[in-house]
Scaffold this active site. Structure first.
Site, PDB file in Angstrom:
ATOM      1  N   ALA A   6      34.542  39.879  39.015  1.00  0.00           N
ATOM      2  CA  ALA A   6      34.912  39.799  40.430  1.00  0.00           C
ATOM      3  C   ALA A   6      35.306  38.349  40.700  1.00  0.00           C
ATOM      4  CB  ALA A   6      33.722  40.191  41.296  1.00  0.00           C
ATOM      5  N   LYS A   7      36.384  38.167  41.421  1.00  0.00           N
ATOM      6  CA  LYS A   7      36.850  36.788  41.669  1.00  0.00           C
ATOM      7  C   LYS A   7      36.152  36.258  42.915  1.00  0.00           C
ATOM      8  CE  LYS A   7      41.293  34.395  41.541  1.00  0.00           C
ATOM      9  NZ  LYS A   7      40.981  33.321  40.621  1.00  0.00           N
ATOM     10  N   VAL A   8      34.863  35.908  42.720  1.00  0.00           N
ATOM     11  CA  VAL A   8      33.986  35.537  43.832  1.00  0.00           C
ATOM     12  C   VAL A   8      34.118  34.046  44.133  1.00  0.00           C
ATOM     13  CG1 VAL A   8      31.565  35.451  44.583  1.00  0.00           C
ATOM     14  CG2 VAL A   8      32.342  37.310  43.099  1.00  0.00           C
TER      15      VAL A   8
END
Ligand code: PMP
Length: 323
Positions: free
Chosen positions: A158-160
Site C-alpha cells: 500500500a502506498k501509505v
C-alpha cells in the site's frame, strides 16, 4: 511559460485553483501519516502535439487497493479518476511533461490514532515536472542500514504516506554518505527496493526482480519493464528473492519507477556493477521506455491516455516555448 500557468486541482469534491486548496493543521493524516497516494506521469509528445498519461488506470487501481488496506472508501472508480485527471490537465493548460499526485487521506481534525470511524477526503493535483533523478549517468548506490518496512508493520504494497518516513531515512542516509540512492533490505536480509524504485538485476542473461512478497511496492513501472524485457528485448524475467551480495556480482542493476523512470546503477557499496556505467540492457530499456511512454509505440498505445481533445499544432507550441 507553462510553469507559470495557474494550476487546478480536485479537492473536497470540486475543481479549484491549487493555491486555494488547504487543510487544517489537526488533520489526521498530517499528524499520523494516515493517507495513501499515487505518483503518475504524463508525457508530452511534441510531434503528436499531445500529452499522454502513462498507465493512469493501473495507478488508480493501486490507489483503490491502498485505500482498501487502510479501511478507506474511495467513491470514484479508476476510470472516473482518469477522467477527472484529464479534466485537470486540460484546465491547467499543460503541454509539457507533468506529474499527477492523487491522495486519499483521513481528514478529521481530531486527536486519536486509529483507522476506523474516520472520514476520508481525496485530492488530485497536476504540475509540470521533469526528471526526478539524473538518469543520464549510472547511479552510485549504498545498502541502507534502515530496513524496509515489513508487510505486518506498514505494508509496502500500500502506498501509505506514513511509510515514506522509512524511505526518507534511507534516502537521506545514502545521500549524506555520498551515494545517489539507497538500496533497502527487508528483515530477512533480501533486497527489496530503492527508496522509491523497484529493481532489476541482470545475471547470466536473465533479469531477476524481487517477488511482490518481499516487501516491495507493486510497481507499475516494474510490470512495464517485465513486459518490455520479455516481449521486446527477449530477456527472461524471474521473480525471486535476491541476496545483498548477489547484486555486487550482477552484470547490471537497474532501478525503475514513475519518478526515477529507468535509472541504471554503476556501483553498490563501492563495488562496480558489471563494467560500471550504463549497461547495454539499461540503455536499451531506457530508449524503449521513453518511446513507449511518449506514445510512439502503437503496440503499447493502450498504456497512454491522450489528454487534450485536439492535438496542439507545432506553431502554437513554438509560440508557447518562446513566450
Ligand atoms: N517503490 C516505492 C517505495 C515507490 O515509492 C515507488 C514509486 N511509486 C516505486 C517502488 C515504483 O513504483 P511505480 O513504478 O508504480 O511508480
Amino acid at each position: 511559460m507553462d510553469k507559470e500557468l495557474p494550476l487546478f486541482c480536485y479537492f473536497q469534491g470540486k475543481v479549484m485553483p491549487l493555491s486555494e486548496a488547504k487543510i487544517g493543521i489537526l488533520t489526521h493524516a498530517f499528524s499520523y501519516g494516515t493517507g495513501c497516494f499515487e505518483g503518475i506521469r504524463a508525457y508530452y509528445n511534441e510531434e503528436h502535439g499531445q500529452l499522454y498519461m502513462f498507465r493512469a488506470r493501473e495507478h488508480f487501481e493501486r490507489l483503490h487497493n491502498s485505500a482498501h488496506i487502510l479501511l478507506m472508501k474511495l467513491g470514484p472508480s479508476p476510470d472516473d479518476l482518469v477522467e477527472a485527471t484529464r479534466d485537470l490537465l486540460r484546465r491547467s493548460g499543460i503541454y509539457t511533461d507533468a506529474y499527477i499526485r492523487p491522495m486519499v487521506y483521513k481528514s478529521d481534525e481530531i486527536i486519536g490514532v486509529r483507522l476506523h470511524n474516520l472520514h476520508d477526503d481525496f485530492y488530485i493535483t497536476v504540475q509540470p515536472f521533469g526528471n526526478y533523478i539524473d538518469i543520464d549517468r549510472a547511479l552510485n548506490v549504498g545498502v541502507s542500514s534502515w530496513k524496509r518496512v515489513d508487510d505486518n508493520m506498514i505494508p509496502a504494497r500500500a502506498k501509505v504516506t506514513g511509510a515514506y518516513v522509512n524511505s526518507a531515512f534511507a534516502k537521506t542516509e545514502a545521500q549524506l554518505n555520498g551515494f545517489d540512492e539507497a538500496l533497502m533490505l527487508d528483515a530477512n536480509g533480501h533486497v527489496s527496493e530503492g527508496s522509491a524504485e523497484n529493481l532489476f538485476m541482470l545475471r547470466g542473461g536473465v533479469a531477476h526482480t524481487p517477488p511482490v512478497t518481499d516487501n516491495i511496492l507493486e510497481g507499475i513501472t516494474r510490470t512495464t519493464i517485465i513486459t518490455l524485457l520479455r516481449d521486446e528485448l527477449r530477456i527472461p524475467v524471474v521473480e525471486r528473492p535476491i541476496d545483498r551480495t548477489e547484486v555486487y556480482v550482477a552484470d547490471e542493476l537497474i532501478l525503475c519507477g514513475t519518478g526515477a523512470q529507468i535509472a541504471p546503477v554503476g556501483s553498490v557499496d563501492h563495488r562496480t556493477i558489471g563494467k560500471g556505467g550504463v549497461g547495454d540492457v539499461g540503455r536499451a530499456l531506457q530508449s524503449l521506455y521513453f518511446e513507449v511512454v511518449r506514445g510512439n509505440v502503437a503496440k503499447y498505445s493502450r498504456w497512454c491516455s491522450p489528454v487534450h481533445s485536439e492535438a496542439r499544432r507545432a506553431a502554437e507550441s513554438q509560440v508557447a516555448v518562446a513566450s
